[in-house]
Enzyme design. Structure first.
Site: not given
Length: 358
Positions: A18, A77, A95
């Site tokens: 992605r 990411k 994250h």
């Protein structure tokens, strides 16, 4: 004259196809006066040539580390692990704000280099709703895998799913599912699905997958769950798909006692929300996520019951999920020339609050 320099870095997480910016999205930005640099990538679902055709500048993978300081680095990411100071503004899913592993080291790198983080998870509107999300395709992919697992169960294939990989597009996936259903021993019987959270983003995706295959689907949301669980109706469906992320203490949707009933038809559960480690897990029947390599966790052996709990389901359809996510994000990328407006100030304030004491 260039408006903003946006630099799309290549993803380095294994098998992540992605991207946060499609070639069409790059074209919109370039037409609006942005300078767009794209790192070459063998993983990106979109070929490098497609970016070249819209006049993006192609550069080597990983060269963002030497990008001009005013370039805004866009990714999806995590960054590759390293320890050099981060001098750029970055937009990606980091994250780190919930003190996940390595959070302090990463945020310290930003502080040392004077860089800034605009975390995609915390780009929110006035109602605190994320302005871009992969939820729809998580639900669609989760439902697709549940149907494939169910069809394989009918043929006594064990495990019903193993080492799955992405599909080129939605149509290729639907053809594969139709073929799998046709190969079951009795073509007259098709699975019945029950989706909880059917009105949310991921729930709509799950329901749309079922309807694309002309399968019966029960659409549950707040009205149907108002009475509180456990819900015996779940065990009378062939497939149960949970699309609700619970953030308060509620009775569970399903229990091991309920699953032990003789009348259970249920043989596949998909937990799209996938929060087995949280204190409010509505499916307290499992304690670990599954993966594309090992997608199914067998809950019951004698009367088969498998659970799928993959936390990156949209990766099954990288093309559609990237196009959809990128289109949602694009509206806000177009405002990067004035980061005192829109979603940017709140994201920057959060970053500053998380790094002030480092």
């Amino acid at each position: 004259m260039s408006k903003v320099h946006l630099w799309l870095r290549a993803e380095t997480k294994p098998h992540e196809q992605r991207t946060a910016l499609s070639p069409q999205g790059a074209k919109v930005l370039i037409d609006a006066g942005f300078k767009v640099t794209v790192e070459c990538s063998s993983q990106n679902i979109f070929n490098d040539d497609l970016y070249h055709q819209v006049n993006a500048d192609l550069v080597a993978q990983g060269s963002w580390v030497n990008a001009p300081k005013d370039a805004i680095i866009l990714g999806l990411k995590e960054l590759p692990e390293d320890d050099f100071p981060l001098v750029h503004q970055h937009i990606y899913f980091a994250h780190v704000y919930k003190e996940q592993a390595g959070w302090q080291a990463l945020l310290s790198r930003f502080k040392q280099g004077g860089g800034e983080l605009f975390d995609l998870e915390y780009l929110v509107d006035a109602q605190q709703r994320r302005i871009a999300a992969f939820g729809y395709w998580a639900g669609f992919a989760g439902a697709a895998l549940s149907v494939l697992a169910w069809a394989n169960q009918q043929q006594n294939i064990t495990p019903p799913l193993a080492d799955i990989s992405s599909y080129q597009d939605k149509q290729q996936l639907l053809v594969a599912l139709e073929q799998a259903l046709e190969q079951t021993n009795n073509i007259v019987i098709k699975p019945k699905l029950l989706v909880i959270g059917a009105k949310g983003r991921s729930g709509k995706g799950a329901v749309d997958l079922a309807k694309a295959l002309s399968l019966e689907v029960l659409e549950w949301d707040l009205a149907e769950t108002k009475k509180g669980g456990p819900f015996e109706e779940i065990i009378h469906a062939d497939i149960f798909i949970n699309c609700v992320l619970i953030n308060k203490d509620l009775p569970p949707f399903i229990t091991k006692e309920l699953l032990s009933k003789d009348e259970r038809k249920l043989s596949v559960i998909v937990d799209v929300s996938c929060d087995p480690y949280g204190s409010y897990n509505p499916l307290p029947i499992y304690q670990q996520c599954t993966t594309f390599k090992v997608p199914c966790l067998r809950i019951e052996q004698t009367k088969v019951l498998d659970i799928i709990a993959i936390d990156h389901l949209p990766s099954l359809l990288p093309k559609e999920s990237s196009e959809d996510y990128g289109q949602q994000l694009l509206t806000h990328l177009l405002t990067l020339d004035d980061k005192s407006q829109g979603v940017w100030p709140t994201a920057l304030a959060l970053f500053n609050s998380k790094t002030k004491d480092l």
